[in-house]
Design a protein around this motif. Structure first.
Motif, PDB file in Angstrom:
ATOM      1  N   PHE A  82       0.826  -1.201   0.000  1.00 36.95           N
ATOM      2  CA  PHE A  82       0.000   0.000   0.000  1.00 36.95           C
ATOM      3  C   PHE A  82       0.867   1.261   0.000  1.00 36.95           C
ATOM      4  O   PHE A  82       0.626   2.196  -0.774  1.00 36.95           O
ATOM      5  CB  PHE A  82      -0.923  -0.002   1.215  1.00 36.95           C
ATOM      6  CG  PHE A  82      -1.761   1.239   1.354  1.00 36.95           C
ATOM      7  CD1 PHE A  82      -2.626   1.633   0.351  1.00 36.95           C
ATOM      8  CD2 PHE A  82      -1.683   2.014   2.507  1.00 36.95           C
ATOM      9  CE1 PHE A  82      -3.410   2.780   0.483  1.00 36.95           C
ATOM     10  CE2 PHE A  82      -2.458   3.161   2.649  1.00 36.95           C
ATOM     11  CZ  PHE A  82      -3.319   3.541   1.633  1.00 36.95           C
ATOM     12  N   ARG A  85       2.276   1.715  -3.378  1.00 40.16           N
ATOM     13  CA  ARG A  85       1.284   2.238  -4.324  1.00 40.16           C
ATOM     14  C   ARG A  85       1.115   3.747  -4.149  1.00 40.16           C
ATOM     15  O   ARG A  85       1.001   4.488  -5.132  1.00 40.16           O
ATOM     16  CB  ARG A  85      -0.061   1.521  -4.130  1.00 40.16           C
ATOM     17  CG  ARG A  85      -0.098   0.100  -4.664  1.00 40.16           C
ATOM     18  CD  ARG A  85      -1.514  -0.435  -4.808  1.00 40.16           C
ATOM     19  NE  ARG A  85      -2.185  -0.605  -3.528  1.00 40.16           N
ATOM     20  CZ  ARG A  85      -2.113  -1.709  -2.789  1.00 40.16           C
ATOM     21  NH1 ARG A  85      -1.362  -2.728  -3.181  1.00 40.16           N
ATOM     22  NH2 ARG A  85      -2.782  -1.805  -1.652  1.00 40.16           N
ATOM     23  N   TYR A 189      -4.596  -3.617   4.467  1.00 39.07           N
ATOM     24  CA  TYR A 189      -4.496  -2.788   3.266  1.00 39.07           C
ATOM     25  C   TYR A 189      -4.635  -3.563   1.966  1.00 39.07           C
ATOM     26  O   TYR A 189      -4.557  -2.970   0.880  1.00 39.07           O
ATOM     27  CB  TYR A 189      -3.160  -2.034   3.283  1.00 39.07           C
ATOM     28  CG  TYR A 189      -2.990  -1.176   4.511  1.00 39.07           C
ATOM     29  CD1 TYR A 189      -3.491   0.114   4.570  1.00 39.07           C
ATOM     30  CD2 TYR A 189      -2.350  -1.685   5.643  1.00 39.07           C
ATOM     31  CE1 TYR A 189      -3.346   0.889   5.702  1.00 39.07           C
ATOM     32  CE2 TYR A 189      -2.198  -0.916   6.780  1.00 39.07           C
ATOM     33  CZ  TYR A 189      -2.696   0.364   6.813  1.00 39.07           C
ATOM     34  OH  TYR A 189      -2.559   1.119   7.951  1.00 39.07           O
ATOM     35  N   ASP A 190      -4.840  -4.858   2.043  1.00 43.16           N
ATOM     36  CA  ASP A 190      -5.028  -5.638   0.824  1.00 43.16           C
ATOM     37  C   ASP A 190      -6.270  -5.156   0.084  1.00 43.16           C
ATOM     38  O   ASP A 190      -7.328  -4.970   0.680  1.00 43.16           O
ATOM     39  CB  ASP A 190      -5.178  -7.125   1.161  1.00 43.16           C
ATOM     40  CG  ASP A 190      -3.880  -7.752   1.623  1.00 43.16           C
ATOM     41  OD1 ASP A 190      -2.810  -7.305   1.174  1.00 43.16           O
ATOM     42  OD2 ASP A 190      -3.933  -8.679   2.466  1.00 43.16           O
ATOM     43  N   GLY A 191      -6.114  -4.936  -1.205  1.00 38.71           N
ATOM     44  CA  GLY A 191      -7.256  -4.532  -2.013  1.00 38.71           C
ATOM     45  C   GLY A 191      -7.534  -3.037  -2.033  1.00 38.71           C
ATOM     46  O   GLY A 191      -8.450  -2.593  -2.731  1.00 38.71           O
ATOM     47  N   THR A 193      -6.924   0.510  -3.382  1.00 37.91           N
ATOM     48  CA  THR A 193      -6.334   1.055  -4.605  1.00 37.91           C
ATOM     49  C   THR A 193      -6.076   2.544  -4.461  1.00 37.91           C
ATOM     50  O   THR A 193      -6.737   3.239  -3.682  1.00 37.91           O
ATOM     51  CB  THR A 193      -7.260   0.817  -5.815  1.00 37.91           C
ATOM     52  OG1 THR A 193      -8.508   1.492  -5.590  1.00 37.91           O
ATOM     53  CG2 THR A 193      -7.508  -0.671  -6.014  1.00 37.91           C
ATOM     54  N   VAL A 194      -5.109   3.027  -5.242  1.00 37.15           N
ATOM     55  CA  VAL A 194      -4.735   4.445  -5.235  1.00 37.15           C
ATOM     56  C   VAL A 194      -4.682   4.920  -6.678  1.00 37.15           C
ATOM     57  O   VAL A 194      -3.942   4.373  -7.489  1.00 37.15           O
ATOM     58  CB  VAL A 194      -3.355   4.661  -4.579  1.00 37.15           C
ATOM     59  CG1 VAL A 194      -3.026   6.150  -4.529  1.00 37.15           C
ATOM     60  CG2 VAL A 194      -3.304   4.043  -3.189  1.00 37.15           C
ATOM     61  N   THR A 195      -5.479   5.940  -7.005  1.00 39.72           N
ATOM     62  CA  THR A 195      -5.485   6.471  -8.368  1.00 39.72           C
ATOM     63  C   THR A 195      -5.464   7.995  -8.327  1.00 39.72           C
ATOM     64  O   THR A 195      -6.019   8.612  -7.410  1.00 39.72           O
ATOM     65  CB  THR A 195      -6.730   6.012  -9.148  1.00 39.72           C
ATOM     66  OG1 THR A 195      -7.911   6.370  -8.410  1.00 39.72           O
ATOM     67  CG2 THR A 195      -6.712   4.516  -9.363  1.00 39.72           C
ATOM     68  N   ILE A 203      -8.476   7.115  -2.951  1.00 39.47           N
ATOM     69  CA  ILE A 203      -8.109   5.852  -2.339  1.00 39.47           C
ATOM     70  C   ILE A 203      -9.374   5.079  -2.087  1.00 39.47           C
ATOM     71  O   ILE A 203     -10.297   5.558  -1.415  1.00 39.47           O
ATOM     72  CB  ILE A 203      -7.330   6.083  -1.024  1.00 39.47           C
ATOM     73  CG1 ILE A 203      -6.018   6.826  -1.319  1.00 39.47           C
ATOM     74  CG2 ILE A 203      -7.036   4.760  -0.317  1.00 39.47           C
ATOM     75  CD1 ILE A 203      -5.233   7.211  -0.095  1.00 39.47           C
ATOM     76  N   ARG A 204      -9.442   3.871  -2.634  1.00 35.50           N
ATOM     77  CA  ARG A 204     -10.642   3.049  -2.496  1.00 35.50           C
ATOM     78  C   ARG A 204     -10.271   1.689  -1.885  1.00 35.50           C
ATOM     79  O   ARG A 204      -9.210   1.157  -2.167  1.00 35.50           O
ATOM     80  CB  ARG A 204     -11.302   2.796  -3.855  1.00 35.50           C
ATOM     81  CG  ARG A 204     -11.881   4.001  -4.550  1.00 35.50           C
ATOM     82  CD  ARG A 204     -12.603   3.563  -5.829  1.00 35.50           C
ATOM     83  NE  ARG A 204     -13.229   4.670  -6.535  1.00 35.50           N
ATOM     84  CZ  ARG A 204     -12.651   5.368  -7.500  1.00 35.50           C
ATOM     85  NH1 ARG A 204     -11.408   5.077  -7.837  1.00 35.50           N
ATOM     86  NH2 ARG A 204     -13.284   6.349  -8.108  1.00 35.50           N
ATOM     87  N   GLY A 205     -11.169   1.156  -1.083  1.00 38.62           N
ATOM     88  CA  GLY A 205     -10.914  -0.154  -0.507  1.00 38.62           C
ATOM     89  C   GLY A 205     -12.075  -0.631   0.343  1.00 38.62           C
ATOM     90  O   GLY A 205     -13.018   0.080   0.566  1.00 38.62           O
TER      91      GLY A 205
END
Length: 205
Positions: A82, A85, A189-191, A193-195, A203-205
């Motif tokens: 994470f 990323r 923090y698995d899964g 995402t950072v865009t 940041i989504r999760g």
């Protein structure tokens, strides 16, 4: 760091367990207070009658014993990936910890979690968590307002500090028992995402 990015529970529990045995204190009570706080603040709380120099000596002894002990330290699930990323996406990242700098860096490296360029450690602030000083300084090092930051915390003292700084705060893991109403919560923090999005990041999760 501890409990948020790095799992060092065995070492921490062992250190405070020995301290409790030496001073006839219940380790469970010590751990309930100490998590997320600077060592010296815990010593002052449980040994208030010691002279200040002696309090500092006891705290230094505890920390020195822990600095080189990295046995069994692992990352909180997905923490290293994470942070990478975030860095790859160009997100400014700061580490705000109640641990001394050497201890924090050693534990992060042992768990293979990248150490950000911006680090706020115990000796960098006048007031430790739950005071917001650390998060305010971390935001300043990144050149942004705390209100524009996302803070991840696992301990009640850390959650209180992050919220008080104005940062959007996420509770991490099972130790964050006293989570203020309305805060998001993640187990790891698995899964996540950072865009990049517009002038910022999502940041989504």
């Amino acid at each position: 760091m501890d409990g948020t990015l790095v799992d060092s529970a065995a070492i921490v529990e062992g250190a405070w367990g020995r301290f409790g045995a030496d001073h006839d204190l219940d380790p469970r009570t010590i751990l309930g207070f100490s998590h997320g706080r600077q060592t010296i603040d815990t010593i002052r709380h449980f040994l208030p009658d010691l002279a200040p120099d002696e309090q500092r000596r006891v705290a230094l002894e505890l920390v020195t014993d822990e600095v080189e002990n990295t046995d069994g330290i692992v990352e909180v699930p997905g923490a290293g990936a994470f942070v990478r990323r975030l860095q790859a996406a160009g997100v400014p990242v700061a580490l705000v910890t109640s641990a001394p700098r050497d201890l924090a860096v050693n534990r992060m490296r042992a768990a293979d979690v990248p150490v950000p360029d911006a680090v706020v450690a115990a000796d960098d602030v006048e007031h430790g968590k739950p005071h917001p000083d650390g998060y305010l300084r971390g935001a300043a090092l990144l050149g942004v307002a705390a209100a524009d930051c996302l803070a991840f915390e696992d301990a009640p003292a850390g959650l209180e500090a992050a919220v008080a700084s104005g940062a959007t705060t996420v509770a991490v893991g099972a130790l964050a028992t006293d989570v203020p109403a309305g805060l998001a919560r993640v187990s790891g923090y698995d899964g996540i995402t950072v865009t990049a999005e517009g002038d910022g990041f999502r940041i989504r999760g």
